[in-house]
Design a protein around this motif. Sequence first.
Motif, PDB file in Angstrom:
ATOM      1  N   LEU A  50     -10.406  -1.970  -0.350  1.00 31.79           N
ATOM      2  CA  LEU A  50     -10.154  -1.712   1.068  1.00 31.79           C
ATOM      3  C   LEU A  50      -8.681  -1.886   1.406  1.00 31.79           C
ATOM      4  O   LEU A  50      -8.089  -1.048   2.091  1.00 31.79           O
ATOM      5  N   ILE A  51      -8.071  -2.939   0.918  1.00 31.57           N
ATOM      6  CA  ILE A  51      -6.646  -3.173   1.169  1.00 31.57           C
ATOM      7  C   ILE A  51      -5.807  -2.056   0.551  1.00 31.57           C
ATOM      8  O   ILE A  51      -4.862  -1.561   1.158  1.00 31.57           O
ATOM      9  N   GLY A  52      -6.160  -1.640  -0.659  1.00 28.68           N
ATOM     10  CA  GLY A  52      -5.437  -0.544  -1.305  1.00 28.68           C
ATOM     11  C   GLY A  52      -5.562   0.757  -0.524  1.00 28.68           C
ATOM     12  O   GLY A  52      -4.583   1.491  -0.366  1.00 28.68           O
ATOM     13  N   PHE A  53      -6.743   1.044   0.005  1.00 30.13           N
ATOM     14  CA  PHE A  53      -6.951   2.254   0.792  1.00 30.13           C
ATOM     15  C   PHE A  53      -6.129   2.211   2.074  1.00 30.13           C
ATOM     16  O   PHE A  53      -5.501   3.205   2.452  1.00 30.13           O
ATOM     17  N   ILE A  54      -6.111   1.063   2.740  1.00 34.61           N
ATOM     18  CA  ILE A  54      -5.326   0.928   3.969  1.00 34.61           C
ATOM     19  C   ILE A  54      -3.837   1.073   3.675  1.00 34.61           C
ATOM     20  O   ILE A  54      -3.115   1.753   4.415  1.00 34.61           O
ATOM     21  N   LEU A  55      -3.369   0.468   2.591  1.00 38.10           N
ATOM     22  CA  LEU A  55      -1.965   0.615   2.210  1.00 38.10           C
ATOM     23  C   LEU A  55      -1.628   2.071   1.896  1.00 38.10           C
ATOM     24  O   LEU A  55      -0.560   2.565   2.269  1.00 38.10           O
ATOM     25  N   PHE A  56      -2.534   2.760   1.235  1.00 31.05           N
ATOM     26  CA  PHE A  56      -2.327   4.174   0.925  1.00 31.05           C
ATOM     27  C   PHE A  56      -2.186   4.998   2.206  1.00 31.05           C
ATOM     28  O   PHE A  56      -1.300   5.843   2.314  1.00 31.05           O
ATOM     29  N   LEU A  57      -3.039   4.736   3.188  1.00 39.32           N
ATOM     30  CA  LEU A  57      -2.952   5.446   4.461  1.00 39.32           C
ATOM     31  C   LEU A  57      -1.641   5.141   5.187  1.00 39.32           C
ATOM     32  O   LEU A  57      -1.023   6.039   5.764  1.00 39.32           O
ATOM     33  N   ILE A  58      -1.216   3.897   5.149  1.00 39.91           N
ATOM     34  CA  ILE A  58       0.051   3.521   5.790  1.00 39.91           C
ATOM     35  C   ILE A  58       1.218   4.230   5.111  1.00 39.91           C
ATOM     36  O   ILE A  58       2.113   4.762   5.779  1.00 39.91           O
ATOM     37  N   ILE A  59       1.189   4.275   3.789  1.00 43.06           N
ATOM     38  CA  ILE A  59       2.258   4.965   3.056  1.00 43.06           C
ATOM     39  C   ILE A  59       2.271   6.455   3.398  1.00 43.06           C
ATOM     40  O   ILE A  59       3.333   7.047   3.605  1.00 43.06           O
ATOM     41  N   LEU A  60       1.090   7.064   3.488  1.00 45.28           N
ATOM     42  CA  LEU A  60       1.024   8.485   3.864  1.00 45.28           C
ATOM     43  C   LEU A  60       1.609   8.717   5.256  1.00 45.28           C
ATOM     44  O   LEU A  60       2.361   9.673   5.470  1.00 45.28           O
ATOM     45  N   LEU A  74       3.817   6.844   6.823  1.00 41.01           N
ATOM     46  CA  LEU A  74       5.257   6.619   6.764  1.00 41.01           C
ATOM     47  C   LEU A  74       5.971   7.816   6.137  1.00 41.01           C
ATOM     48  O   LEU A  74       7.029   8.239   6.628  1.00 41.01           O
ATOM     49  N   LEU A  75       5.419   8.361   5.074  1.00 41.32           N
ATOM     50  CA  LEU A  75       6.012   9.535   4.436  1.00 41.32           C
ATOM     51  C   LEU A  75       5.999  10.737   5.379  1.00 41.32           C
ATOM     52  O   LEU A  75       6.974  11.494   5.441  1.00 41.32           O
ATOM     53  N   LYS A  76       4.925  10.891   6.113  1.00 38.06           N
ATOM     54  CA  LYS A  76       4.833  12.008   7.049  1.00 38.06           C
ATOM     55  C   LYS A  76       5.918  11.878   8.129  1.00 38.06           C
ATOM     56  O   LYS A  76       6.574  12.856   8.461  1.00 38.06           O
ATOM     57  N   GLY A  77       6.097  10.691   8.660  1.00 34.85           N
ATOM     58  CA  GLY A  77       7.136  10.465   9.656  1.00 34.85           C
ATOM     59  C   GLY A  77       8.532  10.639   9.085  1.00 34.85           C
ATOM     60  O   GLY A  77       9.433  11.176   9.763  1.00 34.85           O
ATOM     61  N   TRP A  78       8.715  10.213   7.848  1.00 33.62           N
ATOM     62  CA  TRP A  78      10.030  10.310   7.224  1.00 33.62           C
ATOM     63  C   TRP A  78      10.375  11.763   6.914  1.00 33.62           C
ATOM     64  O   TRP A  78      11.507  12.198   7.120  1.00 33.62           O
TER      65      TRP A  78
END
Length: 62
Positions: A43-53, A55-59
Amino acid sequence: MFTTGQLIFALFFFVAFALVVFFSYRKDKKLHARHYTGSIKILIGFILFLIILLLLKGWIKS
């Protein structure tokens, strides 16, 4: 927007659904502990993956 009867039904439905879920979880607590150990890491890995996605989209967009 909603009638009084619809709101009362929604309230009772929500309470009944929450009670069924709560008691079902309590009944199966030992079984969940045995079969789903380590699932918090997934669950933590999935949430981190979504956060990274996000952040990348915004960047990339800016």
